[in-house]
Design an enzyme around this catalytic site. Structure first.
Site, PDB file in Angstrom:
ATOM      1  N   SER A 664      11.034  12.862  -2.503  1.00 53.09           N
ATOM      2  CA  SER A 664      10.798  12.177  -3.809  1.00 53.09           C
ATOM      3  C   SER A 664      11.034  13.028  -5.334  1.00 53.09           C
ATOM      4  CB  SER A 664       9.433  11.689  -3.931  1.00 53.09           C
ATOM      5  OG  SER A 664       8.600  12.914  -4.246  1.00 53.09           O
ATOM      6  N   LYS A 707       1.770   8.963  -9.249  1.00 50.00           N
ATOM      7  CA  LYS A 707       2.657   9.903 -10.229  1.00 50.00           C
ATOM      8  C   LYS A 707       2.894   9.691 -11.618  1.00 50.00           C
ATOM      9  CE  LYS A 707       5.171  10.895  -5.994  1.00 50.00           C
ATOM     10  NZ  LYS A 707       6.651  10.653  -5.186  1.00 50.00           N
TER      11      LYS A 707
END
Length: 818
Positions: A664, A707
């Site tokens: 990611s 996140k």
């Protein structure tokens, strides 16, 4: 061909969270809703469970798997209980003594309810015989008949001895009784002759006396030899009398038992063996009667049953159901599936310093209790218990319950043991585990597929449709009613629906990990109780969510504190060349949270090597290493394709001490690398997450909400400027279920979330410069980031070629020769 550069989209606040309008639900509180009596969103799993429960073949045992918290156990128990209620109740099984082979107890199949009746009947029979037989042997009739036998055999012995005496007397020989036995002596005129007198007699007369004494001695010897025969006949006559008397008592008591169980064919042979054994062992009851009369109080029946000598007449009930219950198969959930808890055990008792056992010490296991119904087991626990899995498979293969102890299986037993008849097995075993365990069993246990032919997979989410929301609301009503919670308002249900979507991490889905949702509901009910409210509203639900997060928030707070104090270096202002804020997420049990991580890149002329520092020090996982290789491939094929890549670059996560895994951060790493090559600074007000492929397309990632919220918390701690935000893959937009404070900041223009589909969009947002497209002439637009990258790589290649000319033996020359 030009590179794709779709327009950048700054997401509006309305796209950041799905919110259910309570007005669309059509009710005020769940008190007016009909409870839901079935699962939602688990149609496949329910179909598999019902198939396994309904089909009779031994291959169709069931393995239930799915994520924790989806209600697998409770759903299985509910469905099996419903199916079991429609089945007939199982019949009885008992163990009885095997009079021919005591080490092999017999298993008898009896009608429903007969097992316990037989056990009580046998106890009553033994107690009655312990009283009746001694009383019968003390009766006047017995005493009279025994006296007749004594008189008969005593008279025979006395008559024989008297005849012997008369014969000896006629011969002139006296039979004398001495302490050492019998002695013979000659007589004359009624007087015993002394040896010296005999010695003075003529020889002919002496010879005659000796002959008469010898003849009498032979007759005495014959008499003495007949005495044991007479005593044997006497004992046989007494035994026949005792047997006749015992038979009368046994038949009188046993006939009542036989009559009570007339028509049970399996008991006919047992009663015949029992009849013979009771008569042969009548002495046991005589001894019990004598011992009973020795004390001041009569012996209690329970003490008689505890006498090991009487265990042979006991009945050990293994499976028993009341006779009046004709429907309802058992559903057993064994939480500790050890070998003995599954298949039963054989206990031992200490007698005279020795461990002994008998069939009354056989104890039933879960297979016995569940026979005729369903047995639910935790798969991991069964596999963790020594010998339990193999024993379970053997019972399922043979369709019989074998009682075997662990000591016997391991060859460790040195005591008397038993081999009970196996009891036929007719049940369905349901294992509950996870998908990984199912795949391991399928791969490494060849017997598994033969026995467990059905798998029920529980999903962790379902589509968020109007029908699903209605069913969810009814499910909330069912839980509230079942657990005695307060009714939930429409606003409270809407908040629970939104919470389910947040747990699913998808605006179009509802999480089916319902345990976590019901915990929120229970805590919200507690908050309502403390506040004296009659219903659970949206305020209590959101308050319960916030409280639950706060209790599990210590580690996240410590991370944010270290960022705020400068221990972890993160900047949310300004621009830096070759440096970008990536986003990472940590999973601590059920709690996940995110925080930013600084990613840096450094470049110089080299031989085409991109160094992944994490991989080099073995702190990077294989997925992260793959992602770095992919971005390297993108770099090599996109820029200066006609020239060798003359680059040395390094990529690293700063202040990373626990390892890096996942892809990611590959977009952020590529942006840092492009910034270092183009010598263009990147905005530190923006953080980046996303995976990348070899074409530069941004791919979705997990943990997107955590996140974003992690970086938002950092920006808020350092002061929101209105320029800060996060770049996310556009495929992740539907996964957004952000906290209310993040949504509010976006709505006020204090924070921004951009959805991107290509790395060019990311680099344009981070630098404020156009990424640049290739024109018809094959060059990137002048002044663009891509043009600067390509020029820099071409400069590296020229410098490397010039270096090789001046140093033909250097590394560059070696690379060229290769």
């Amino acid at each position: 061909m030009t590179d794709p550069q779709p327009a950048t989209t700054a997401l509006p606040a309305t796209a950041l969270r799905a919110r259910l309008d309570p007005a669309t639900l059509g009710f005020e509180t769940t008190a007016t809703l009909a409870p839901l009596d079935h699962l939602i969103g688990q149609d496949r799993a329910v179909e598999a469970i019902l198939l396994s429960a309904g089909i009779g073949h031994k291959r169709f045992n069931l393995f239930v798997h799915g994520p924790e918290g989806t209600g697998r156990h409770s759903a299985v128990m509910d469905l099996l209980t419903q199916e079991a209620a429609r089945r007939p109740a199982p019949t009885d099984w008992v163990y009885v003594h095997n009079f021919d082979a005591p080490e092999r107890p017999r298993a008898l199949h009896l009608p429903r309810g007969a097992g316990q009746r037989l056990k009580l009947a046998m106890q009553e029979l033994v107690d009655d015989l312990a009283n009746d037989i001694p009383a019968l042997f003390e009766s006047e009739d017995y005493q009279r008949r025994r006296a007749a036998i004594e008189e008969q055999f005593g008279g025979q012995q006395e008559a024989a001895f008297a005849a012997l005496g008369r014969t000896a007397h006629d011969r002139g020989v006296a039979i004398l009784r001495t302490p050492m036995g019998f002695a013979l002596a000659p007589m004359k005129d009624g007087e015993v002759l002394k040896p010296e007198t005999i010695a003075r007699l003529p020889e002919a007369e002496q010879a005659d006396i000796q002959a008469k004494v010898a003849a009498t001695e032979r007759d005495l010897e014959a008499f003495l030899k007949s005495v044991p025969r007479l005593q044997k006949d006497h004992r046989a006559a007494v035994a026949r009398l005792n047997a006749d008397m015992a038979q009368n008592a046994v038949e009188a008591g046993l006939d009542r038992v036989i009559e009570a169980f007339r028509g049970v064919a399996v008991l006919e042979d047992y009663f015949a063996d029992l009849h013979r054994d009771l008569i042969d062992n009548a002495e046991l009851f005589l001894q019990a009667g004598q011992r009973e009369g020795d004390g001041a109080f009569p012996m209690a029946a329970v003490r008689l049953q505890d006498d090991l000598r009487f265990h042979r007449y006991a009945v050990n009930v293994m499976i028993c159901r009341p006779a009046d219950i004709t429907e309802g198969a058992p559903v057993v959930h064994e939480t500790l599936p050890t070998l003995s808890n599954l298949t039963g055990r054989i206990d031992h008792i200490s007698t005279m310093g020795t461990l002994v056992t008998d069939f009354t010490l056989i104890r039933p296991g879960a297979l016995h209790r569940a026979n005729g119904g369903f047995l639910v087991l935790d798969a991991a626990r069964v596999l963790a218990e020594p010998l339990a899995w193999d024993a379970l498979k053997r019972c399922l293969e043979t369709r019989a319950i074998h009682v075997i102890t662990a000591a016997e299986r391991l060859g460790l037993t040195t005591t008397t043991t038993l081999e009970p008849d196996p009891i036929p097995l007719d049940l369905r075993v349901v294992l509950v585990g996870d998908r990984r365990l199912l795949r391991l069993l399928e791969a490494f246990d060849p017997d598994f597929g033969e026995l467990f032919g059905v798998a029920a997979e529980f999903s962790d989410e379902m589509d968020r449709t109007p029908a699903a929301i209605d069913a969810f609301a009814r499910l909330v009503a069912s839980v509230a009613a079942r657990e005695g919670l307060r009714p939930v308002t429409a606003g409270g249900v809407a908040a629970l629906v939104d919470a389910a979507s947040r747990h699913a991490g998808d605006q179009r889905k509802l999480s089916l990990r319902v345990n976590a949702i019901w915990d929120i509901l229970r805590e919200a009910d507690h908050l309502a109780a403390r506040g004296g409210a009659a219903t659970v509203t949206e305020a209590e639900v959101t308050g319960a969510e916030a409280a639950a997060e706060r209790r599990a928030d210590l580690v996240r707070e410590r991370m944010q504190e270290m960022i705020a104090r400068g221990t972890i270096l993160i900047s949310t202002r300004g621009s830096v060349m070759g440096q970008v804020n990536g986003l990472t997420v940590a999973q601590l049990g059920a709690r996940a949270f995110g925080w930013p991580a600084r990613i840096t890149a450094r470049v110089r002329m080299g031989a085409g090597q991109v160094v992944d520092i994490e991989r080099e020090v073995k702190m990077g996982g294989p997925i992260h290493s793959k992602a770095v290789m992919i971005l390297t491939a993108f770099l090599v094929t996109r820029y200066a394709p006609d020239m060798p890549l003359s680059l040395w670059a390094s990529l690293g996560f700063e202040q990373s001490y626990g390892g890096v895994e996942g892809d990611s951060a590959s977009v952020a790493e590529l942006c840092a690398l492009l910034s270092a090559l183009a010598q263009v600074p990147l905005s530190q007000a923006l953080a980046v997450t996303g995976s990348i492929n070899q074409m530069g397309e941004v791919q979705p990632v997990g943990g997107i909400n955590e996140k974003i919220e992690g970086f938002f918390d950092t920006c808020r701690a350092q002061g929101l400027t209105g320029r800060q935000g996060v770049l996310i893959p556009r495929q992740n937009v539907e996964n957004l279920m952000l906290r209310a404070d993040v949504v509010a900041a976006v709505a006020e223009g204090q924070f921004h979330i951009h959805a991107i589909g290509h790395v060019d969009q990311a680099i344009a947002l981070l630098t404020g410069l156009p990424a640049g497209r290739r024109g018809l002439n094959g060059d990137f637009e002048p002044g663009s980031v891509n043009a600067n990258v390509e020029v820099r790589l071409m400069d590296f290649a020229e410098a490397r070629r010039d270096f090789a000319r001046h140093d033909p033996t250097g590394p560059a020359a070696a690379d060229r020769d290769e």
